[in-house]
Design a protein around this motif. Structure first.
Motif, PDB file in Angstrom:
ATOM      1  N   ILE A  83      -8.331 -14.444  15.499  1.00 54.08           N
ATOM      2  CA  ILE A  83      -7.489 -13.581  16.312  1.00 54.08           C
ATOM      3  C   ILE A  83      -7.427 -14.080  17.753  1.00 54.08           C
ATOM      4  O   ILE A  83      -6.365 -14.078  18.387  1.00 54.08           O
ATOM      5  N   GLU A  84      -8.554 -14.519  18.289  1.00 48.97           N
ATOM      6  CA  GLU A  84      -8.571 -15.040  19.656  1.00 48.97           C
ATOM      7  C   GLU A  84      -7.648 -16.249  19.789  1.00 48.97           C
ATOM      8  O   GLU A  84      -6.905 -16.377  20.768  1.00 48.97           O
TER       9      GLU A  84
ATOM     10  N   GLU B 180     -15.889 -10.320  10.034  1.00 47.03           N
ATOM     11  CA  GLU B 180     -15.370  -9.845  11.314  1.00 47.03           C
ATOM     12  C   GLU B 180     -15.490 -10.922  12.385  1.00 47.03           C
ATOM     13  O   GLU B 180     -14.564 -11.132  13.183  1.00 47.03           O
ATOM     14  N   ALA B 181     -16.619 -11.636  12.389  1.00 51.43           N
ATOM     15  CA  ALA B 181     -16.786 -12.711  13.373  1.00 51.43           C
ATOM     16  C   ALA B 181     -15.775 -13.826  13.130  1.00 51.43           C
ATOM     17  O   ALA B 181     -15.159 -14.340  14.076  1.00 51.43           O
TER      18      ALA B 181
ATOM     19  N   ARG C 193     -15.085  -2.522  20.977  1.00 49.63           N
ATOM     20  CA  ARG C 193     -15.463  -3.812  21.551  1.00 49.63           C
ATOM     21  C   ARG C 193     -14.378  -4.874  21.366  1.00 49.63           C
ATOM     22  O   ARG C 193     -14.415  -5.907  22.016  1.00 49.63           O
ATOM     23  N   THR C 194     -13.412  -4.603  20.470  1.00 55.17           N
ATOM     24  CA  THR C 194     -12.340  -5.583  20.268  1.00 55.17           C
ATOM     25  C   THR C 194     -11.251  -5.450  21.318  1.00 55.17           C
ATOM     26  O   THR C 194     -10.357  -6.297  21.361  1.00 55.17           O
TER      27      THR C 194
ATOM     28  N   GLY D 193     -12.357 -12.552  13.955  1.00 55.98           N
ATOM     29  CA  GLY D 193     -12.252 -12.398  15.405  1.00 55.98           C
ATOM     30  C   GLY D 193     -11.940 -13.703  16.098  1.00 55.98           C
ATOM     31  O   GLY D 193     -11.133 -13.749  17.036  1.00 55.98           O
ATOM     32  N   GLU D 194     -12.564 -14.801  15.653  1.00 53.52           N
ATOM     33  CA  GLU D 194     -12.269 -16.114  16.237  1.00 53.52           C
ATOM     34  C   GLU D 194     -10.808 -16.493  15.978  1.00 53.52           C
ATOM     35  O   GLU D 194     -10.126 -17.030  16.866  1.00 53.52           O
TER      36      GLU D 194
ATOM     37  N   THR E 281      -9.752  -5.694  12.121  1.00 47.89           N
ATOM     38  CA  THR E 281     -11.150  -5.923  11.719  1.00 47.89           C
ATOM     39  C   THR E 281     -11.883  -4.643  11.335  1.00 47.89           C
ATOM     40  O   THR E 281     -13.103  -4.684  11.144  1.00 47.89           O
TER      41      THR E 281
ATOM     42  N   ALA F 166      -6.687  -0.666  17.781  1.00 47.02           N
ATOM     43  CA  ALA F 166      -8.026  -0.845  17.211  1.00 47.02           C
ATOM     44  C   ALA F 166      -8.836   0.422  17.385  1.00 47.02           C
ATOM     45  O   ALA F 166      -8.657   1.181  18.333  1.00 47.02           O
TER      46      ALA F 166
ATOM     47  N   ARG G 252     -12.350  -0.094  16.738  1.00 40.70           N
ATOM     48  CA  ARG G 252     -13.590  -0.692  17.225  1.00 40.70           C
ATOM     49  C   ARG G 252     -13.397  -1.091  18.684  1.00 40.70           C
ATOM     50  O   ARG G 252     -12.690  -2.042  19.002  1.00 40.70           O
TER      51      ARG G 252
END
Length: 570
Positions: free
Chosen positions: A508-509, A501-502, A525-526, A505-506, A493, A521, A523
């Protein structure tokens, strides 16, 4: 040259090439023997007995007919074998490229291979279809005529034969002298081609910065280098061409002078001198063609050498009795890996239990992406071992290892096809329900719904017709469809806008759920929800723990975390 060609073609194609060379040699010998029949024909005509020439003329006609049939069959065989070899070479090159480790495809390698697979293969295979027959003829026919001259009159034959080693020496010297220049010219050609592509691709940036003229200067410099290298190669070839012509003319003059001396001495008649000059002239023509043929053959040899280098590059060794792991935990045991002269990973040990998430953070050049590449066996380690389910990856077959790993990179490459075709690469036999479910989990269905052609939308070369976020969603959907138990994520991301990114991110989860995961990463927060975080620097693990533990420790990770909070949003 012939040995190199046969080695590049491989064992399966060597026999038809040898058979073709045999036909070409027979045709060249038949051409030389046909000239032998000129001796009785000219003797009869010049001795005022023209009627005696009739049977010899008939024989000459028959010999020419035999030569014509052999030449036709050899040329036809050359074209057929050349076409077959071209297809075979593409298959052989493709098979070899598929076996080479992914780590072999470094910077600039893809461009070189694409040039070689296009113009290079065509130039190399043109040897069989277009160059081999005239080259064999230029070598064999003069030698056959020299043998005839030796039989006809040994002194004249020796005079002609003396030119053979000189011609061979000149050709060898020209080849050695121009080898470096030819290699430089080929390198300049590749650089110029890369500059042209770079110049075209960089137009938006260059025009925005008002630096088009400067970039044109760089391209112009590359083209000027090509011109200089070509001129240098031509200059080095020129002495050989002049020397060859001089030797051939000297040979002809020597035969003429010797024949005249023998005729004046009464040893031979004027008719025999004329016959010797006719045969010597027929020697001269093919020999003079060696200059042009030599240049074209050297160019083809350069491409053959490059092909041979790729085809002889050893792929990663496969286990003779591969092991199938029954677990999906990951482990590095005292791993060291060097790339060139630089140590990228140095005595690294870490473990990822099955079903857990490991995040790797650290500065650029710390070896983070290399750790993922070693897990996927893009390279083999120099020391230690990388294990999947307790089994060294070198003991697992490539197909089995790749079936267990799904990889999502920051730079996504899509094939020039439809969105559906690119997603199905993850599992070609998946049904439509599984395809739609993977797309929904990656939020690719939102992209498909708003495109006029939906799933049939063409993504363009490399996915150029989609945005970065859209390409990433395709990549995640592909990984979800593959449903592999191990997931490797590399800066997924880092280059996306907040909306994409949002969405990514979903996806990826959902991709990571229930799987063994290694995340690289920038970033921060990831990675905070990873089960374990390691901080890498200089190819070593300098810190390890959970997000809270590392913040409490107040080391390098805590500094990175603080910087990420104060850095402006992307």
């Amino acid at each position: 040259m012939i040995r190199l060609l046969l080695r590049v073609l491989g064992h399966d194609y060597a026999r038809p090439v040898r058979r073709t060379i045999g036909l070409m040699t027979a045709a060249s010998v038949a051409e030389g023997l046909a000239y032998a029949l000129l001796i009785p024909v000219l003797r009869a005509l010049l001795d005022d007995r023209p009627a005696d020439a009739r049977p010899w003329l008939a024989g000459l006609g028959a010999a020419v007919a035999v030569y014509a049939v052999l030449r036709y069959r050899s040329d036809l065989a050359g074209f057929r074998v050349g076409t077959t070899m071209l297809r075979g070479m593409y298959r052989r090159l493709g098979d070899q490229l598929a076996r080479l480790p992914l780590g072999w495809y470094g910077a600039g390698r893809v461009g070189d291979v694409s040039i070689l697979a296009g113009r290079g293969v065509l130039q190399a295979m043109s040897v069989i279809a277009h160059l081999l027959a005239p080259f064999v003829s230029a070598c064999v026919t003069p030698l056959t005529i020299v043998v005839i001259l030796l039989v006809f009159h040994w002194q004249l034959g020796v005079a002609a034969l003396l030119a053979a080693p000189v011609v061979a020496a000149i050709q060898a010297r020209v080849g050695r002298a121009t080898a470096a220049a030819d290699a430089e010219s080929a390198a300049r050609d590749r650089k110029a081609a890369q500059r042209v592509v770079e110049y075209l691709q960089a137009q938006p940036v260059l025009r925005a910065g008002g630096r088009t003229a400067e970039r044109f200067a760089l391209l112009d410099d590359a083209l000027r280098d090509v011109q200089l290298a070509s001129r240098r190669s031509t200059v080095l070839t020129l002495p050989g061409a002049v020397g060859l012509a001089l030797v051939v003319q000297t040979m002809f003059t020597a035969v003429l002078a010797l024949g005249a001396a023998l005729a004046l001495g009464g040893t031979i008649g004027a008719a025999d001198v004329l016959i010797a000059l006719v045969l010597a002239a027929r020697c001269a023509d093919p020999l003079l063609s060696l200059t042009e043929l030599g240049g074209r053959l050297r160019g083809a040899r350069t491409e053959l050498t490059r092909l041979d280098t790729i085809l002889s590059t050893p792929p990663l060794p496969e286990a003779s009795d591969p092991i199938r792991p029954d677990r999906h935990d990951l482990e590095f045991v005292s791993v060291s890996f060097r790339h060139g002269s630089r140590t990228v990973v140095d005595d690294l040990s870490l473990a990822v239990p099955e079903g857990q998430r490991l995040a790797i953070v650290g500065p650029s050049g710390a070896g983070k992406s290399t750790i993922l590449q070693l897990l996927a066996r893009f390279y083999d380690v120099d020391a230690g071992s990388v294990r999947v389910g307790g089994v060294d990856v070198r003991a697992i077959s490539t197909e089995e290892l790749m079936a267990r790993i799904a990889i999502v990179f920051q730079d996504v490459y899509l094939f020039d096809g439809t969105i559906e075709e690119n997603v199905r690469l993850g599992r070609p036999d998946a049904d439509d329900a599984a395809l739609r479910a993977a797309a929904a989990a990656a939020r690719l269905d939102e992209v498909v719904d708003r495109l006029p052609d939906g799933w049939a939308t063409n993504v363009g070369e490399g996915g150029a017709l989609l945005s970065g976020g859209e390409r990433q969603r395709v990549s995640i959907a592909r990984a979800l469809l593959k449903d592999a138990p191990i997931v490797l994520l590399d800066e997924v991301t880092s280059a996306l806008d907040p909306v994409n990114e949002a969405a990514v991110g979903e996806g990826i989860e959902r991709l990571m759920a229930g799987r063994t995961v290694v995340i690289v990463a920038h970033r921060m927060r990831t990675v905070r929800r990873a089960d374990r975080i390691v901080f890498a620097d200089g190819g070593r693990i300098v810190e390890s723990g959970s997000h809270e533990e590392l913040l409490h420790h107040g080391g390098r990770y805590a500094d990175f975390w603080t910087l990420s909070l104060t850095a402006p949003a992307a």
